[in-house]
Scaffold this motif. Structure first.
Motif, PDB file in Angstrom:
ATOM      1  N   TRP A 199       2.050  13.358   0.206  1.00 27.10           N
ATOM      2  CA  TRP A 199       1.523  12.403   0.881  1.00 27.10           C
ATOM      3  C   TRP A 199       1.929  11.070  -0.093  1.00 27.10           C
ATOM      4  O   TRP A 199       2.082  11.324  -1.412  1.00 27.10           O
ATOM      5  CB  TRP A 199       0.015  12.104   0.480  1.00 27.10           C
ATOM      6  N   ALA A 249       1.267   7.042  -0.855  1.00 29.82           N
ATOM      7  CA  ALA A 249       0.448   5.902  -0.881  1.00 29.82           C
ATOM      8  C   ALA A 249       0.257   5.253  -2.039  1.00 29.82           C
ATOM      9  O   ALA A 249       0.170   6.096  -3.300  1.00 29.82           O
ATOM     10  CB  ALA A 249      -0.852   6.298  -0.076  1.00 29.82           C
ATOM     11  N   LYS A 287      10.368  10.765   7.761  1.00 33.52           N
ATOM     12  CA  LYS A 287       9.077  10.423   8.369  1.00 33.52           C
ATOM     13  C   LYS A 287       9.222  10.309  10.200  1.00 33.52           C
ATOM     14  O   LYS A 287      10.185   9.545  10.609  1.00 33.52           O
ATOM     15  CB  LYS A 287       8.340   9.254   7.841  1.00 33.52           C
ATOM     16  N   VAL A 308      -4.166   8.717   6.023  1.00 36.82           N
ATOM     17  CA  VAL A 308      -3.426   7.965   5.079  1.00 36.82           C
ATOM     18  C   VAL A 308      -1.898   8.220   4.961  1.00 36.82           C
ATOM     19  O   VAL A 308      -1.023   7.426   4.986  1.00 36.82           O
ATOM     20  CB  VAL A 308      -3.998   7.764   3.621  1.00 36.82           C
ATOM     21  N   ALA A 309      -1.737   9.388   4.789  1.00 35.37           N
ATOM     22  CA  ALA A 309      -0.325   9.835   4.874  1.00 35.37           C
ATOM     23  C   ALA A 309       0.499   9.235   6.034  1.00 35.37           C
ATOM     24  O   ALA A 309       1.759   8.949   5.725  1.00 35.37           O
ATOM     25  CB  ALA A 309       0.096  11.270   4.418  1.00 35.37           C
ATOM     26  N   ALA A 310      -0.085   9.603   7.140  1.00 36.75           N
ATOM     27  CA  ALA A 310       0.647   9.344   8.433  1.00 36.75           C
ATOM     28  C   ALA A 310       0.666   7.787   8.672  1.00 36.75           C
ATOM     29  O   ALA A 310       1.821   7.221   9.246  1.00 36.75           O
ATOM     30  CB  ALA A 310      -0.203   9.944   9.661  1.00 36.75           C
ATOM     31  N   CYS A 311      -0.298   6.935   8.258  1.00 39.61           N
ATOM     32  CA  CYS A 311      -0.513   5.648   8.522  1.00 39.61           C
ATOM     33  C   CYS A 311       1.073   4.859   8.004  1.00 39.61           C
ATOM     34  O   CYS A 311       1.030   5.074   6.705  1.00 39.61           O
ATOM     35  CB  CYS A 311      -1.635   4.941   8.090  1.00 39.61           C
ATOM     36  N   TYR A 364       8.926   7.717   2.387  1.00 40.15           N
ATOM     37  CA  TYR A 364       9.274   9.089   2.621  1.00 40.15           C
ATOM     38  C   TYR A 364      10.654   8.987   2.732  1.00 40.15           C
ATOM     39  O   TYR A 364      11.461   8.227   3.281  1.00 40.15           O
ATOM     40  CB  TYR A 364       8.532   9.539   4.053  1.00 40.15           C
ATOM     41  N   ALA A 381       1.045  -1.388  -0.094  1.00 38.55           N
ATOM     42  CA  ALA A 381       0.113  -0.027  -0.115  1.00 38.55           C
ATOM     43  C   ALA A 381       0.965   1.200   0.048  1.00 38.55           C
ATOM     44  O   ALA A 381       0.320   2.331  -0.123  1.00 38.55           O
ATOM     45  CB  ALA A 381      -0.947  -0.061   1.394  1.00 38.55           C
ATOM     46  N   ARG A 382       2.211   1.248   0.318  1.00 39.79           N
ATOM     47  CA  ARG A 382       2.850   2.333   0.135  1.00 39.79           C
ATOM     48  C   ARG A 382       4.450   1.879  -0.520  1.00 39.79           C
ATOM     49  O   ARG A 382       5.311   1.408   0.338  1.00 39.79           O
ATOM     50  CB  ARG A 382       3.297   3.033   1.561  1.00 39.79           C
ATOM     51  N   PRO A 383       4.310   1.738  -1.683  1.00 40.75           N
ATOM     52  CA  PRO A 383       5.613   1.607  -2.435  1.00 40.75           C
ATOM     53  C   PRO A 383       6.540   2.636  -2.506  1.00 40.75           C
ATOM     54  O   PRO A 383       7.703   2.105  -2.396  1.00 40.75           O
ATOM     55  CB  PRO A 383       5.018   1.306  -3.974  1.00 40.75           C
ATOM     56  N   ALA A 384       6.281   3.913  -2.482  1.00 38.26           N
ATOM     57  CA  ALA A 384       7.410   4.736  -2.347  1.00 38.26           C
ATOM     58  C   ALA A 384       7.450   5.110  -0.838  1.00 38.26           C
ATOM     59  O   ALA A 384       6.375   5.621  -0.259  1.00 38.26           O
ATOM     60  CB  ALA A 384       7.137   6.047  -3.526  1.00 38.26           C
ATOM     61  N   ALA A 419      -0.510   3.038   5.126  1.00 40.23           N
ATOM     62  CA  ALA A 419      -1.295   3.913   4.217  1.00 40.23           C
ATOM     63  C   ALA A 419      -2.687   3.335   4.220  1.00 40.23           C
ATOM     64  O   ALA A 419      -3.298   3.151   2.964  1.00 40.23           O
ATOM     65  CB  ALA A 419      -0.557   3.910   2.892  1.00 40.23           C
TER      66      ALA A 419
END
Lengths: 216, 254
Positions: free
Chosen positions: B107, B109, A87, B171-174, A84, A79-82, B177
């Motif tokens: 963001w 996700a 963070k 979503v950005a914080a999780c 930060y 769900a988050r391929p890229a 996501a």
């Protein structure tokens, strides 16, 4: 299956495993009362016809918890391929902790530990207690905890258990949708206190057996 | 009080278009008044870039008073920056010190693809709403006051959830996501009110189904979403989402 159903299953199995750990640490604590009480309690459990179905149930619950958590972790990573560049934890009301960030790692560590643990105790040497058909698990525990290395490694794994519970207990109830203005702060405290109580209990028992077990 | 000015070093995510590689680029924002909002600071940086003939940093904003949900970027690792209960446009430069380095990212996700620089496509949220976040039952003309009795505590609770502006910070914080806080707020808002009752079960099944189809992650109950939510919507809304989903399953709604 939706992620909500997955988390309901992980939460429900988590609560069951938490309940098992409470019984486990209370049972182990009977070692303080000497070999008679400890072995007769163990005999009562082992001679119960329900023990095999309960053990199978426990293994099934453990495997469901594990398989669901592993597959969910891969989905979560997808769900988050890229990532930060930077963070940080948001602080404030967030419950994020080292424990919550490492649930899959602490869980996988226990997956390695539990077969070794079961081999050392449940499938360890069968000593008779006196002339009876009671198994001398007291002696087995004393023998297993004679090595400082074993006690040290065991204590480290128990810290991992405590970390898993630190986030896992309260998280399980939230995953089950059990939440409320009084309940949620309470279960968060209960989760942390029982994490320390259970992990600390196992460690204290192992260290006590290492130091004083052979004398009793 | 005389206006103070500071200089900050920015590290900003620059990406020319969707599906193109991006990178962090350094900028120096000089003589920034501490009375400026974060977005006004970016406006100053952009004016400078435009004067130099460079491409301005793309970012979303609309009302600039914290009610529309258009703005949002991850500032120094926290969605909407360091202030609790505030959007990016409500963040002011007085929260930063002279010479500080500030990272600014979109963001991140799978379900929120970057369109350009700091702007992301949040239409996944629109599709979740379109899948059931509405009331289609005809309720006639405007009711007289108190003709539909709703206890004040329930009305307040529904309003707290309805405060969601769909900015996407949750979503950005999780770490996964996940969109559970957003979806949970919409579900809670409508499930608490009598107008939402006829479609209560079908709504949660459809909205959760759409949320899953969009590729958001699962909820790990950390509550990072709650901590960054500009409207301070608590994760009790996620527990309510779980209860509503379980209730619909129990009743055989698919």
């Amino acid at each position: 299956m939706s992620s909500i159903t997955t988390k309901l299953i992980i939460g429900a199995t988590g609560v069951l495993l938490f309940a098992y750990l409470i019984l486990h640490v209370i049972g182990n604590a009977l070692i303080f009362f000497g070999p008679d009480l400890f072995n007769s309690y163990a005999h009562m459990l082992l001679s119960n016809p329900l023990v095999v179905p309960i053990e199978i149930g426990l293994v099934v619950v453990f495997l469901i918890h594990l398989v669901k958590a592993i597959t969910m972790t891969f989905q979560n990573q997808a769900a988050r391929p890229a990532k930060y560049a930077k963070k940080v934890a948001a602080g404030g009301t967030s419950q994020k902790s080292l424990a919550s960030s490492t649930m899959i790692l602490s869980g996988l560590a226990l997956l390695i530990f539990i077969p070794i643990h079961v081999k050392m105790f449940k499938y360890g040497p069968e000593y008779p207690y006196g002339a009876s058909d009671v198994r001398d698990l007291y002696r087995l525990e004393v023998e297993n905890f004679t090595s400082p290395l074993v006690v040290g490694l065991y204590a480290m794994v128990m810290v991992v258990v405590g970390m898993h519970l630190w986030h896992g207990v309260a998280s399980s109830f939230q995953s089950l949708g059990i939440s409320g203005p009084r309940f949620t702060p309470l279960i968060r405290k209960v989760g942390k206190v029982s994490a320390i109580g259970i992990a600390g209990g196992f460690i204290v028992i192992a260290v006590w057996v290492f130091l004083f077990g052979a004398r009793s | 009080m005389p206006a103070k000015t500071i200089t900050v070093n920015l590290k900003v995510w620059r990406q020319p278009a969707k599906d193109q590689p991006g990178r962090m680029v350094d900028y120096v924002a000089k003589d920034i008044s501490t009375d400026m909002s974060f977005l006004e600071m970016l406006d100053v940086v952009n004016e400078d870039l435009i004067r130099k003939g460079e491409d301005a940093i793309a970012f979303d904003s609309d009302c600039r008073e914290g009610i529309c949900g258009a703005c949002g970027c991850v500032i120094n690792g926290i969605p909407h920056g360091p202030d609790a209960g505030a959007t990016t446009c409500q963040l002011h430069m007085r929260r930063f010190t002279d010479g500080q380095t500030i990272t600014v990212e979109p963001w991140r996700a799978k379900s929120f693809p970057v369109l350009k620089d700091l702007t992301v496509d949040r239409s996944a949220f629109d599709r979740i709403i379109a899948s059931g976040g509405y009331i289609s039952a005809g309720i006639g003309g405007a009711q007289d006051a108190n003709s539909i009795l709703i206890p004040r505590s329930i009305a307040e609770e529904a309003m707290d959830s309805a405060a969601c502006i769909g900015c996407g910070a949750c979503v950005a914080a999780c770490k996964n996501a996940a969109a559970h806080l957003f979806t949970g707020a919409k579900i809670t808002h409508l499930a608490l009110l009598p107008q939402g009752a006829p479609e209560r079960a079908l709504r949660v099944v459809r909205m959760v189904g759409q949320m899953e189809a969009e590729g958001f992650g699962a909820c790990s109950n950390e509550g990072e979403c709650e901590a960054v939510c500009p409207k301070l919507i608590p994760i009790s809304n996620i527990a309510k989402l779980v209860r509503e989903y379980t209730r619909a399953w129990w009743r055989g709604t698919t």
